[in-house]
Every structure is written in C-alpha cells, then in structure tokens.
Design a protein around this motif. Structure first.
Motif, PDB file in Angstrom:
ATOM      1  N   ILE A 384       0.864  -1.185   0.000  1.00 40.63           N
ATOM      2  CA  ILE A 384       0.000   0.000   0.000  1.00 40.63           C
ATOM      3  C   ILE A 384       0.898   1.230   0.000  1.00 40.63           C
ATOM      4  O   ILE A 384       1.806   1.358   0.831  1.00 40.63           O
ATOM      5  CB  ILE A 384      -0.924   0.028   1.237  1.00 40.63           C
ATOM      6  N   ARG A 385       0.612   2.148  -0.950  1.00 41.66           N
ATOM      7  CA  ARG A 385       1.376   3.393  -1.013  1.00 41.66           C
ATOM      8  C   ARG A 385       0.445   4.588  -0.846  1.00 41.66           C
ATOM      9  O   ARG A 385      -0.611   4.648  -1.491  1.00 41.66           O
ATOM     10  CB  ARG A 385       2.129   3.515  -2.347  1.00 41.66           C
ATOM     11  N   VAL A 386       0.849   5.520   0.018  1.00 45.61           N
ATOM     12  CA  VAL A 386       0.098   6.762   0.223  1.00 45.61           C
ATOM     13  C   VAL A 386       1.024   7.912  -0.180  1.00 45.61           C
ATOM     14  O   VAL A 386       2.047   8.163   0.468  1.00 45.61           O
ATOM     15  CB  VAL A 386      -0.343   6.924   1.691  1.00 45.61           C
ATOM     16  N   ARG A 387       0.668   8.586  -1.263  1.00 43.81           N
ATOM     17  CA  ARG A 387       1.535   9.630  -1.848  1.00 43.81           C
ATOM     18  C   ARG A 387       0.805  10.965  -1.865  1.00 43.81           C
ATOM     19  O   ARG A 387      -0.382  11.020  -2.198  1.00 43.81           O
ATOM     20  CB  ARG A 387       1.948   9.222  -3.260  1.00 43.81           C
ATOM     21  N   ASP A 388       1.543  12.034  -1.489  1.00 41.30           N
ATOM     22  CA  ASP A 388       0.977  13.393  -1.573  1.00 41.30           C
ATOM     23  C   ASP A 388       1.956  14.283  -2.331  1.00 41.30           C
ATOM     24  O   ASP A 388       3.147  13.957  -2.458  1.00 41.30           O
ATOM     25  CB  ASP A 388       0.730  13.957  -0.169  1.00 41.30           C
ATOM     26  N   ASN A 389       1.460  15.376  -2.851  1.00 43.26           N
ATOM     27  CA  ASN A 389       2.297  16.335  -3.581  1.00 43.26           C
ATOM     28  C   ASN A 389       2.614  17.554  -2.719  1.00 43.26           C
ATOM     29  O   ASN A 389       2.625  18.687  -3.186  1.00 43.26           O
ATOM     30  CB  ASN A 389       1.630  16.769  -4.884  1.00 43.26           C
ATOM     31  N   GLY A 390       2.855  17.282  -1.430  1.00 47.50           N
ATOM     32  CA  GLY A 390       3.132  18.373  -0.492  1.00 47.50           C
ATOM     33  C   GLY A 390       4.581  18.826  -0.474  1.00 47.50           C
ATOM     34  O   GLY A 390       5.314  18.678  -1.460  1.00 47.50           O
ATOM     35  N   LYS A 391       4.999  19.341   0.669  1.00 54.56           N
ATOM     36  CA  LYS A 391       6.324  19.970   0.786  1.00 54.56           C
ATOM     37  C   LYS A 391       7.466  18.967   0.901  1.00 54.56           C
ATOM     38  O   LYS A 391       8.624  19.331   0.768  1.00 54.56           O
ATOM     39  CB  LYS A 391       6.354  20.889   2.013  1.00 54.56           C
ATOM     40  N   GLY A 392       7.168  17.718   1.159  1.00 56.00           N
ATOM     41  CA  GLY A 392       8.228  16.729   1.301  1.00 56.00           C
ATOM     42  C   GLY A 392       8.854  16.755   2.685  1.00 56.00           C
ATOM     43  O   GLY A 392       8.550  17.610   3.521  1.00 56.00           O
ATOM     44  N   ILE A 393       9.733  15.794   2.917  1.00 53.27           N
ATOM     45  CA  ILE A 393      10.398  15.652   4.222  1.00 53.27           C
ATOM     46  C   ILE A 393      11.896  15.820   4.023  1.00 53.27           C
ATOM     47  O   ILE A 393      12.504  15.097   3.240  1.00 53.27           O
ATOM     48  CB  ILE A 393      10.114  14.277   4.849  1.00 53.27           C
ATOM     49  N   PRO A 394      12.535  16.750   4.717  1.00 53.80           N
ATOM     50  CA  PRO A 394      13.988  16.920   4.590  1.00 53.80           C
ATOM     51  C   PRO A 394      14.735  15.655   5.009  1.00 53.80           C
ATOM     52  O   PRO A 394      14.279  14.899   5.866  1.00 53.80           O
ATOM     53  CB  PRO A 394      14.286  18.086   5.546  1.00 53.80           C
ATOM     54  N   GLU A 395      15.897  15.450   4.394  1.00 47.93           N
ATOM     55  CA  GLU A 395      16.684  14.247   4.661  1.00 47.93           C
ATOM     56  C   GLU A 395      17.091  14.125   6.129  1.00 47.93           C
ATOM     57  O   GLU A 395      17.161  13.029   6.680  1.00 47.93           O
ATOM     58  CB  GLU A 395      17.936  14.250   3.791  1.00 47.93           C
ATOM     59  N   ASP A 396      17.354  15.272   6.772  1.00 49.07           N
ATOM     60  CA  ASP A 396      17.886  15.210   8.134  1.00 49.07           C
ATOM     61  C   ASP A 396      16.872  14.769   9.176  1.00 49.07           C
ATOM     62  O   ASP A 396      17.247  14.478  10.314  1.00 49.07           O
ATOM     63  CB  ASP A 396      18.474  16.572   8.538  1.00 49.07           C
ATOM     64  N   ILE A 397      15.576  14.736   8.809  1.00 50.33           N
ATOM     65  CA  ILE A 397      14.578  14.310   9.794  1.00 50.33           C
ATOM     66  C   ILE A 397      13.839  13.038   9.375  1.00 50.33           C
ATOM     67  O   ILE A 397      12.948  12.588  10.093  1.00 50.33           O
ATOM     68  CB  ILE A 397      13.545  15.435  10.080  1.00 50.33           C
TER      69      ILE A 397
END
Length: 453
Positions: A384-397
């Motif tokens: 199951i994949r849940v995808r959004d076109n939002g701001k994304g998550i920075p690599e450091d967190i």
C-alpha cells in the motif's frame, strides 16, 4: 629678585587646576593675595634701594619658605608637591647665595662661578621635574577619568540589576503558573488512564496505552529538569550581579529565558498527549479479520477528506484510489490498519494544504493538493502506497519521523504519536514494513508492506 619671580610662578601654578583636580575657592583667594605680595616685593627689589631692597629680598625669602611649607604640609595641596620639589633646588641655592652675599661679599665673588654652576644644574633639575610632574598630572587625569567611568558603569549595573530582578520575579511567577498547569494536566492524565483501564475497548490497546503512559513522563521530566537548571542559573545570576559581571549576567539571563521557553513547549506537549490518549481510547477489538483492503482504503480515504472538509469548508483537494481487483481478502485488524491509513492520508492532505498556502502567498493559486492511495498485490502479500504532492520531508529528519512524540507540525497541530503508532501497528501488529520516500518540495510517499497471515 629670582626668589620673587619663582614665588610668582609657584603661586600662579598652585591656583591653576591640575587636569580634573582643582583647588578650593578659599585657596585661590590666598594664592591671589600671595601673587600680589610677590609682585610688590619684585617691584621693590627692582628699585635697588639699599635698605629697602635688601629688606624686600628677606621678605621674599620668608614668602617662598611659607609657600614651600604650606604646600608640603597641607593635605588639600598634596597633588602639588611635585611642583615644589622641582623648584626646591633653585630656591635653596638662591637663598644660600643671597645669605653668603650679605654676610661676605668677597667670599661670594670668589665662589660666584660655583654658585652659577649650581644654579644651572638646579635649573636643569627643575625642567626635568617639571616634565615628570606633567606626566604624573596626565596619569592622574587618566585615573580620574577611569574612576568616573567605573562609577558610571556601576550606576548602569545597579539600574540593570533592578530591572533584571523584576524580570526574574516575573519569570518565576510564570514558571510557578506553568508548574500548576502541568500538575492539573497530570491529574487529567491520571483520570484518563483510570477511565481507559476500566473501558472494555482498551483491552486490545494495553501495550500502546502503557507506552503512552510511560512516554508522558518525558515532557514532565523535561519540565522538572529545566526547572532545577533555571533555579541554579538564577542563583548564578544573583552572584554575577553582585560581582558586577554584567556580560556574564546577561548570558545567564538568556539561558533562563530559553529554559522557560522549553518548559512552556513541553507543557503544551503533555497536554496534547493527554488529548491523544483520549482519542486513541476509541480503538478496535484487535482481532484479525478477513478484510477487503481495497474497500478499507476507499473508506478511510473518503473519511479523511470529508473529515477535513467538515473542519475547514475552504479546504479543497484531489484524491484518488488505485485499486488492485486481483487482491483477495486478507487477515488484518481492520480498525488498526484503518487508523494507519487515516493517519497517513491526513498527513498527506495537511502537507499538501500547507504547500498550497505557501504558494498562494507567493501569487501561485493554480496548485491543487492531491493524495493518491495505491494498492498492489505482491507475492508476499500486499503493498500500500500513500503519496501526496506536499512539501516533502527533509533528509535530516527522515530517520526521526517514526520516533514517538516527534512532529514537524506547529504546537497544537500534532502530538507526534500518529506515525509512531502507525509504525507499531504495521510492524508489530501485522509483521509488516513501513518506509518513506520523499523529495523536498515535490512529494512524500509512505510504503506499507503487509505479508499474508
């Protein structure tokens, strides 16, 4: 005659201020009178009248002796001693020379050259001492200026100390209020725990409830620790203020302000956790059932969208479900898996909605939030994949997002429990995997893999 001139010079410089140091008006009047007397004696000596001039010379000797004695013996004139020491050799030589001339003129003429040489060296001494006295006067002025500056800084420090004491008192009062609020929150938490324990529906969430009850101690421990540290800092602040260390006191005060902010933050977090516990009390039975994953995803996708619309009528977004008709029913806990889907979908709508707000502020009103749920049958079970076109998550967190109580949302928007609980439900409750793929500024996609049971 020279003695009278020296008397005039000494009296003139004695009444003048020495940098920041000046004599009293009374001494000025005395010195002015002495100058008048010295001037009269100088004029009488210049007349070269035998008896009168000699008498004037004797009086001038008395006057110069009086000047030397008064200057050296008077406490108010101690700062003028260097001037007397500079002229003292010349005065001594002139007095001796005059006495010798009066007693034996022939003896004086035989040794006149020696007297002149002694007078020359005395004059060199006077110049050297005068230069040294000037340097001392400048040093004295500098010390006086430094003393005035220190006095000014002391006054500023005292004013700052009073102001800081008021601020410390105010912060202490706020800290006490926050402690009281946390105590009330703790009482609410204990009441909520008792209610959850007696509720039949909490049987399947015993482990989760115990984890939350344990983790609630984290913000409370932070509050207690920062309170203790703040008390120690306030003691150090008092010591630094008493010692007059202004810069150190300001640094300590800044640390106290930061600690109070952290106490406030963790107090808010504790309150949010209490509310989160009450929410999670409405859990499923925990029993696995044959479940249509396609229908479950469709139900929670719509539930999430309409739930957000109910809270905010202005919220608009696109959502899509990509089903896999070949997927058969699977043994899962429908309530728990539904909670995972609901949490991930809500997060997706939130991230895309925040991105829309930011773009709108920059003038871009064309962006439309979108969340897509994809279901795919795989050999081991379901993906199951849940995808959004939002701001994304920075690599450091990325590595932190599944940690309990970690959240990137503002205070009041999230408790940091959602993804942590979702991780436990997928990995512990269903022996599956949950991963995240994200590109900052573009998208975020959570991937859930649940094996066949």
């Amino acid at each position: 005659m020279i003695i009278a001139i020296i008397s005039l010079i000494l009296l003139y410089y004695l009444k003048r201020p020495m940098g920041l140091i000046s004599v009293s008006p009374e001494w000025k009047r005395i010195f002015n009178g002495g100058m008048v007397a010295a001037g009269v004696l100088l004029a009488v000596i210049s007349l070269n009248i035998t008896i009168i001039s000699d008498l004037a010379r004797i009086v001038s000797f008395v006057l110069i002796g009086l000047i030397v004695y008064v200057t050296l013996r008077t406490e108010d004139l101690q700062h003028r001693k260097g001037m007397i020491y500079a002229w003292l050799p010349i005065i001594g030589i002139e007095v001796i020379q005059a006495l010798v001339e009066i007693i034996s003129e022939s003896f004086y003429k035989n040794y006149e050259t020696y007297f002149e040489a002694a007078g020359f060296f005395a004059f060199i001494w006077a110049i050297a001492m005068w230069i040294n006295n000037s340097k001392q006067r400048k040093a004295l002025e500098m010390e006086k200026l430094k003393a005035m500056q220190r006095e000014k800084e002391f006054q500023i420090t005292e004013s700052l100390k009073t102001q800081l004491e008021r601020q410390v008192a105010q912060r202490t009062k706020e800290l006490t209020n926050q402690k009281n609020e946390l105590q009330h929150a703790l009482k609410d938490l204990q009441a909520a725990q008792n209610q959850l324990i007696h509720a039949e529906k909490m049987a399947s969430l015993g482990e989760l409830t115990a984890g939350i009850a344990h983790e609630i101690q984290n913000p409370l421990n932070f509050v207690n620790n920062f309170s203790d540290v703040s008390t120690e800092l306030l003691t150090e602040l008092k010591e630094e203020l008493e010692a007059g260390n202004k810069e150190d006191a300001l640094e300590i005060l800044e640390d106290v302000i930061q600690n109070l902010g952290k106490i406030h933050h963790h107090g808010k977090r504790a309150d949010s956790i209490v509310k989160g516990m009450l929410l999670h009390s409405r859990s499923s039975t925990g029993q696995k059932e044959l479940t249509d994953i396609n229908a479950l995803a469709d139900e929670y996708l719509r539930l999430s969208y309409h739930g957000l619309r109910a809270k905010d009528k202005s919220f608009t977004a696109d959502f899509k479900l990509e089903e896999d008709p070949s997927l058969e029913k699977m043994n899962v806990v429908p309530g728990d898996l539904g909670r995972v889907l609901l949490n991930l979908i809500n997060n997706g709508f939130y991230a895309a909605g925040e991105k829309k707000k930011e773009l709108a502020e920059k003038g871009n009103t064309e962006f439309l939030p979108k969340v897509t749920v994809s279901i795919k049958k795989v050999d081991s079970g379901v993906e199951i994949r849940v995808r959004d076109n939002g701001k994304g998550i920075p690599e450091d967190i990325k590595a932190k997002i599944f940690q309990p109580f970690f959240t990137t949302k503002p205070t009041g928007k999230g408790t940091g429990l959602g993804l942590s609980m979702s991780y436990d439900i997928v990995t512990k409750g269903h022996n599956g995997e949950i991963n995240v793929i994200s590109e900052p500024g573009e998208f975020t996609e959570f991937e859930i893999k649940i094996p066949n049971q």
